[in-house]
Write a protein that holds these residues in place. Sequence first.
Motif, PDB file in Angstrom:
ATOM      1  N   ARG A  87       0.833  -1.200   0.000  1.00 12.59           N
ATOM      2  CA  ARG A  87       0.000   0.000   0.000  1.00 12.59           C
ATOM      3  C   ARG A  87       0.867   1.250   0.000  1.00 12.59           C
ATOM      4  N   GLY A  88       0.184   2.384  -0.113  1.00 14.82           N
ATOM      5  CA  GLY A  88       0.868   3.660  -0.076  1.00 14.82           C
ATOM      6  C   GLY A  88       0.889   4.224   1.339  1.00 14.82           C
ATOM      7  N   MET A  89       1.008   5.530   1.416  1.00 15.43           N
ATOM      8  CA  MET A  89       1.053   6.253   2.693  1.00 15.43           C
ATOM      9  C   MET A  89       2.200   5.783   3.583  1.00 15.43           C
ATOM     10  N   VAL A  90       3.328   5.484   2.947  1.00 18.94           N
ATOM     11  CA  VAL A  90       4.519   5.067   3.688  1.00 18.94           C
ATOM     12  C   VAL A  90       5.697   5.992   3.371  1.00 18.94           C
ATOM     13  N   GLY A  91       5.382   7.231   2.986  1.00 15.19           N
ATOM     14  CA  GLY A  91       6.439   8.187   2.681  1.00 15.19           C
ATOM     15  C   GLY A  91       7.248   7.764   1.458  1.00 15.19           C
ATOM     16  N   SER A  92       8.550   7.914   1.565  1.00 15.26           N
ATOM     17  CA  SER A  92       9.443   7.582   0.445  1.00 15.26           C
ATOM     18  C   SER A  92       9.961   6.146   0.523  1.00 15.26           C
ATOM     19  N   TYR A  93       9.345   5.328   1.364  1.00 14.32           N
ATOM     20  CA  TYR A  93       9.833   3.962   1.591  1.00 14.32           C
ATOM     21  C   TYR A  93       9.957   3.165   0.289  1.00 14.32           C
ATOM     22  N   ASN A  94       8.863   3.063  -0.467  1.00 18.38           N
ATOM     23  CA  ASN A  94       8.874   2.254  -1.686  1.00 18.38           C
ATOM     24  C   ASN A  94       9.789   2.829  -2.755  1.00 18.38           C
ATOM     25  N   SER A  95       9.727   4.153  -2.946  1.00 17.01           N
ATOM     26  CA  SER A  95      10.556   4.763  -3.989  1.00 17.01           C
ATOM     27  C   SER A  95      12.040   4.587  -3.691  1.00 17.01           C
ATOM     28  N   ASN A  96      12.416   4.657  -2.413  1.00 17.06           N
ATOM     29  CA  ASN A  96      13.824   4.461  -2.044  1.00 17.06           C
ATOM     30  C   ASN A  96      14.270   3.031  -2.325  1.00 17.06           C
ATOM     31  N   VAL A  97      13.436   2.061  -1.949  1.00 16.21           N
ATOM     32  CA  VAL A  97      13.792   0.655  -2.171  1.00 16.21           C
ATOM     33  C   VAL A  97      13.957   0.379  -3.660  1.00 16.21           C
ATOM     34  N   ILE A  98      13.008   0.836  -4.468  1.00 16.24           N
ATOM     35  CA  ILE A  98      13.047   0.555  -5.903  1.00 16.24           C
ATOM     36  C   ILE A  98      14.234   1.257  -6.560  1.00 16.24           C
ATOM     37  N   ARG A  99      14.475   2.507  -6.209  1.00 18.52           N
ATOM     38  CA  ARG A  99      15.607   3.235  -6.796  1.00 18.52           C
ATOM     39  C   ARG A  99      16.939   2.566  -6.452  1.00 18.52           C
ATOM     40  N   GLU A 100      17.127   2.237  -5.178  1.00 16.05           N
ATOM     41  CA  GLU A 100      18.375   1.605  -4.754  1.00 16.05           C
ATOM     42  C   GLU A 100      18.512   0.206  -5.356  1.00 16.05           C
ATOM     43  N   THR A 101      17.398  -0.503  -5.482  1.00 15.02           N
ATOM     44  CA  THR A 101      17.442  -1.838  -6.077  1.00 15.02           C
ATOM     45  C   THR A 101      17.863  -1.768  -7.542  1.00 15.02           C
ATOM     46  N   ASN A 102      17.324  -0.813  -8.274  1.00 13.37           N
ATOM     47  CA  ASN A 102      17.696  -0.655  -9.684  1.00 13.37           C
ATOM     48  C   ASN A 102      19.192  -0.379  -9.821  1.00 13.37           C
ATOM     49  N   GLU A 103      19.724   0.460  -8.954  1.00 13.91           N
ATOM     50  CA  GLU A 103      21.158   0.731  -8.981  1.00 13.91           C
ATOM     51  C   GLU A 103      21.957  -0.514  -8.624  1.00 13.91           C
ATOM     52  N   PHE A 104      21.453  -1.284  -7.658  1.00 17.28           N
ATOM     53  CA  PHE A 104      22.124  -2.505  -7.229  1.00 17.28           C
ATOM     54  C   PHE A 104      22.143  -3.536  -8.364  1.00 17.28           C
ATOM     55  N   ILE A 105      21.008  -3.674  -9.058  1.00 22.15           N
ATOM     56  CA  ILE A 105      20.933  -4.629 -10.172  1.00 22.15           C
ATOM     57  C   ILE A 105      21.867  -4.197 -11.299  1.00 22.15           C
ATOM     58  N   ALA A 106      21.867  -2.899 -11.589  1.00 16.97           N
ATOM     59  CA  ALA A 106      22.748  -2.402 -12.656  1.00 16.97           C
ATOM     60  C   ALA A 106      24.209  -2.672 -12.332  1.00 16.97           C
ATOM     61  N   LYS A 107      24.565  -2.586 -11.069  1.00 23.74           N
ATOM     62  CA  LYS A 107      25.951  -2.811 -10.649  1.00 23.74           C
ATOM     63  C   LYS A 107      26.330  -4.285 -10.733  1.00 23.74           C
ATOM     64  N   HIS A 108      25.413  -5.184 -10.344  1.00 22.47           N
ATOM     65  CA  HIS A 108      25.758  -6.606 -10.257  1.00 22.47           C
ATOM     66  C   HIS A 108      25.433  -7.401 -11.523  1.00 22.47           C
ATOM     67  N   SER A 109      24.391  -7.001 -12.241  1.00 23.79           N
ATOM     68  CA  SER A 109      23.993  -7.774 -13.420  1.00 23.79           C
ATOM     69  C   SER A 109      24.179  -7.017 -14.721  1.00 23.79           C
ATOM     70  N   GLY A 110      24.100  -5.688 -14.668  1.00 21.49           N
ATOM     71  CA  GLY A 110      24.234  -4.921 -15.904  1.00 21.49           C
ATOM     72  C   GLY A 110      23.129  -5.274 -16.884  1.00 21.49           C
ATOM     73  N   ASP A 111      23.512  -5.642 -18.095  1.00 20.31           N
ATOM     74  CA  ASP A 111      22.542  -6.016 -19.120  1.00 20.31           C
ATOM     75  C   ASP A 111      22.266  -7.517 -19.138  1.00 20.31           C
ATOM     76  N   LYS A 112      22.839  -8.260 -18.215  1.00 18.25           N
ATOM     77  CA  LYS A 112      22.632  -9.708 -18.181  1.00 18.25           C
ATOM     78  C   LYS A 112      21.207 -10.040 -17.767  1.00 18.25           C
ATOM     79  N   ASP A 113      20.755 -11.201 -18.228  1.00 24.69           N
ATOM     80  CA  ASP A 113      19.408 -11.658 -17.890  1.00 24.69           C
ATOM     81  C   ASP A 113      19.324 -11.970 -16.402  1.00 24.69           C
ATOM     82  N   HIS A 114      18.251 -11.511 -15.773  1.00 27.46           N
ATOM     83  CA  HIS A 114      18.068 -11.748 -14.341  1.00 27.46           C
ATOM     84  C   HIS A 114      16.582 -11.884 -14.035  1.00 27.46           C
ATOM     85  N   LEU A 115      16.281 -12.288 -12.822  1.00 26.65           N
ATOM     86  CA  LEU A 115      14.901 -12.508 -12.398  1.00 26.65           C
ATOM     87  C   LEU A 115      14.551 -11.564 -11.252  1.00 26.65           C
ATOM     88  N   ILE A 116      13.274 -11.223 -11.170  1.00 26.41           N
ATOM     89  CA  ILE A 116      12.751 -10.442 -10.054  1.00 26.41           C
ATOM     90  C   ILE A 116      11.769 -11.310  -9.272  1.00 26.41           C
TER      91      ILE A 116
END
Length: 297
Positions: A87-116
Motif C-alpha cells: 500500500r501507499g502512505m509510507v512516505g518515500s519507503y517504496n521509492s527508495n527501495v526501488i531506486r536503490e534496487t535498480n542501482e544494485f541490479i545495474a551494478k551486479h547484473s548490468g545487461d545480463k538476464d536476471h529474475l525479479i
Amino acid sequence: MAESMSAVQHRIASTKSTRQITSAMQMVQTSKLNQIQKAAVGYQDYVSKVKAVVMHLAKSHLLDDSSSDSQSDQSGKTAYLVITSDRGMVGSYNSNVIRETNEFIAKHSGDKDHLILAVGGTGADFYKKRGENVAYEYRGVSDVPTFNEVRQIVKTVTSMYDSGVFSELYVCYNHFVNRIVSRFRGEKMLPVDSETLSGDEAQDTKTETLSATYDMEPSEKEVLKVVLPQYSESLVFGAILDAKTSEHASSSNAMKSASDNADDLIADLELRYNRARQAAITTEITEITGGQEALNN
C-alpha cells in the motif's frame, strides 16, 4: 467577501478532519512498530544461534563443497528478491527501495538476464510495467508477519534455487536502523558459502562464534543437511521482518509529517479567516460611520 470567508471555513473544517485521520493512523502505525520490534528481538536471538553453527561448518570448508555440488545444474541467472509494501502512505519507503534496487541490479547484473522475485504489490507492479521478468510475486504480508505465514515464500524461493531456476539470490530491502533512519541493503543469501558468511559476519557484530576444534555427533555433513535449510529460511524471513519494521517506521513518520503539515495549514487558514473577518468588520464600521456623517450634514 462572505463567500470567501465561507470557503476558508470549509477548508479549515476539512483540514481538521484530515488531521484527525492522519493522527489516528500515526498511532496505529506506532503500535504496529512496537509489536514488530518485540518480535524481531526474539527472532534475532534464534538467527544468531543458527548462524553460529553454520559459521563453524564454514571453517571446515563443508559449505564450499556443498555449494559447488548444488550449482552444477543451475542456470547461472541471478535473482533479486525485492521487498516493498502493498500500500501507499509510507512516505518515500517504496521509492527508495526501488531506486536503490535498480542501482544494485545495474551494478551486479548490468545487461545480463536476471529474475525479479517481488514481495509486496508496489514492487511487483513497478517491475511488471517495466517489462522485467517477474518470476514470482507475493502480496498481503501481514503487519506483524510470523514464520508460518512467510513459510510459503521461503519454500518457493528455496525450491526455485534447488531446481536451478537461478544460481544466486540477492535480497533487496530497507534495513531498520531506528525510528527515523533506515538504510538500503542488498544481501547475497544464496548460495550459502564461506564468502557470504564472511560478509555477514563483518556486518553483524552480534553473531556468536564457535570454535571449529571440537568433535560433533552426528557428523558435520549430517548437521549441515539440517541446519543449512534452516539458515537459508531464517535469512529470507529475517529480511522480510526487517523490511516490515522499516515500513511501519516510515509510515508512522509520514503520518506525523502529514499531521504537522495539517496543523501549519490550519494555522495559516485561521489567520486568513481572522484577517478577512476583521476586514469585513472594518468595512461595515466605515460604512456606518460614513452614513451617520451624511445624515448629520
